[in-house]
Design an enzyme around this catalytic site. Structure first.
Site, PDB file in Angstrom:
ATOM      1  N   GLY A  33      39.240  35.916  45.953  1.00 34.62           N
ATOM      2  CA  GLY A  33      39.864  34.667  46.380  1.00 34.62           C
ATOM      3  C   GLY A  33      40.406  34.830  47.774  1.00 34.62           C
ATOM      4  O   GLY A  33      39.678  34.896  48.741  1.00 34.62           O
ATOM      5  N   ASN A  35      41.931  37.479  48.938  1.00 39.14           N
ATOM      6  CA  ASN A  35      42.041  38.879  49.330  1.00 39.14           C
ATOM      7  C   ASN A  35      40.866  39.367  50.157  1.00 39.14           C
ATOM      8  O   ASN A  35      40.997  40.269  50.973  1.00 39.14           O
ATOM      9  CB  ASN A  35      42.145  39.772  48.089  1.00 39.14           C
ATOM     10  N   THR A  36      39.673  38.867  49.885  1.00 39.15           N
ATOM     11  CA  THR A  36      38.474  39.379  50.526  1.00 39.15           C
ATOM     12  C   THR A  36      37.535  38.225  50.837  1.00 39.15           C
ATOM     13  O   THR A  36      37.750  37.088  50.454  1.00 39.15           O
ATOM     14  CB  THR A  36      37.733  40.372  49.600  1.00 39.15           C
ATOM     15  N   GLY A  37      36.438  38.550  51.533  1.00 33.85           N
ATOM     16  CA  GLY A  37      35.332  37.625  51.709  1.00 33.85           C
ATOM     17  C   GLY A  37      35.714  36.291  52.306  1.00 33.85           C
ATOM     18  O   GLY A  37      36.455  36.194  53.285  1.00 33.85           O
ATOM     19  N   ILE A  38      35.188  35.210  51.698  1.00 35.70           N
ATOM     20  CA  ILE A  38      35.434  33.861  52.202  1.00 35.70           C
ATOM     21  C   ILE A  38      36.922  33.543  52.184  1.00 35.70           C
ATOM     22  O   ILE A  38      37.453  32.952  53.138  1.00 35.70           O
ATOM     23  CB  ILE A  38      34.667  32.831  51.357  1.00 35.70           C
ATOM     24  N   GLY A  39      37.605  33.925  51.112  1.00 38.59           N
ATOM     25  CA  GLY A  39      39.033  33.614  51.007  1.00 38.59           C
ATOM     26  C   GLY A  39      39.838  34.207  52.138  1.00 38.59           C
ATOM     27  O   GLY A  39      40.707  33.549  52.721  1.00 38.59           O
ATOM     28  N   SER A 149      28.930  24.900  42.508  1.00 37.50           N
ATOM     29  CA  SER A 149      27.499  24.902  42.768  1.00 37.50           C
ATOM     30  C   SER A 149      26.799  24.262  41.585  1.00 37.50           C
ATOM     31  O   SER A 149      27.426  23.865  40.614  1.00 37.50           O
ATOM     32  CB  SER A 149      26.980  26.331  42.989  1.00 37.50           C
ATOM     33  N   TYR A 174      27.119  31.497  34.766  1.00 37.77           N
ATOM     34  CA  TYR A 174      27.731  31.272  36.082  1.00 37.77           C
ATOM     35  C   TYR A 174      27.535  29.823  36.524  1.00 37.77           C
ATOM     36  O   TYR A 174      28.467  29.172  37.002  1.00 37.77           O
ATOM     37  CB  TYR A 174      27.125  32.219  37.110  1.00 37.77           C
TER      38      TYR A 174
END
Length: 296
Positions: A33, A35-39, A149, A174
């Site tokens: 969320g 903490n990493t990546g897109i978030g 998605s 998913y």
């Protein structure tokens, strides 16, 4: 299917000054969320433009913004409810809520609340959002958005057993979970009619982040091909652009994009039939209400 909404591309330089606004970006220790990546990319840009942000990282104050730690676990509805209560104890306004947390393509597993962990992509967001509706109605100046998605096949959200069905593939689970994000957003928009709040679903595109760990857990051999796939994936910074557009652009209100579905980068996407099904949306909402009452 995506089609262009704008004559020129949108980037973070178009984000307006956010000084004085308060944002809540969802993440927790099991989910990717804030903490990493897109978030993390979203947090950095919001902070750079002056917003006060709550998410699950260490507290940090910068000349441009204040970033606050708030702890919650979307696998546990009680944790989500407590996180909302904690936020309300500290703040009197909430301008925008970004539901970014999620996992993808993990092996089948039932979480601590008896809910399949990918399904928590949807139920956990519901559990945290609903207690915040009062403050959103009073103070929100920008949209509420979820990351969704359209990969679902024959979804059913009437009962917990339906939600927990193993399906033929982890991708199907998913897809059903991310579809539930879109259905929740649609139903939320309907129930917030007349409030001036805009609820949107966002597909950031295929992005090179740690969320691919779930695929490796399900199919270990796939790790040998991820390197090639990453050559065509968006970077986290690029993947953050569509959520940032939805969260900050004045064009959301100007074009009246209520319950819209946006795809990369900052473009309107066409929803599949399942994502417009009002009966499915009501089923998912009703089931979440039952789960929150039983688990919180």
């Amino acid at each position: 299917m995506l089609f262009g909404l704008f004559g020129k591309s949108w980037d973070a330089s178009n984000i307006p000054d956010l000084t004085g606004s308060c944002r809540l970006l969802k993440s927790h220790r099991h989910y990717h969320g804030g903490n990493t990546g897109i978030g993390l990319a979203i947090v950095r840009e919001l902070a750079r433009h002056g917003a006060k942000i709550y998410h699950r990282v260490c507290e940090e104050e910068t000349p441009e913004a204040v970033i606050k730690y708030i702890n919650f676990d979307l696998l546990r509805m009680q944790s989500a409810t407590k996180a909302a209560q904690e936020f309300l104890q500290h703040e009197t306004r909430l301008d925008i809520l970004i539901n970014n947390a999620g996992i993808m393509a993990t092996p089948y597993e039932i979480g601590p609340d008896g809910i399949e962990i990918q399904a928590c992509n949807g139920t956990g967001h519901f559990a945290l959002t609903i207690p915040l509706l009062s403050i959103l109605k009073e103070t929100a100046s920008k949209p509420t958005l979820t990351i969704g998605s359209q990969l679902a096949q024959k979804p059913n959200y009437k009962t917990l057993d339906d939600l927990n069905q193993q399906c033929w593939s982890t991708w199907n689970r998913y897809g059903n979970a991310k579809l539930s994000n879109m259905l929740f957003t649609n139903e939320l928009q309907k129930r917030l009619e007349g409030t001036g709040i805009y609820c949107l679903s966002v597909h950031p595109g295929f992005v090179d982040t740690g969320i691919s760990r779930g695929m490796v857990q399900s199919w270990p051999l796939i790790k040998h091909f991820l390197g090639l796939a990453r050559l065509v994936f968006y970077t986290p910074t690029q993947g953050a652009l569509t959520p940032l557009y939805a969260a900050t652009s004045p064009e959301i209100e100007e074009k009246d994009l209520k319950a819209a579905y946006l795809g990369p980068i900052a473009r309107i996407a066409v929803k599949e039939a399942y994502a417009e099904d009002k009966g499915l949306a009501e089923d998912f909402w009703n089931l979440c209400e039952q789960l929150v009452a039983a688990k919180s």
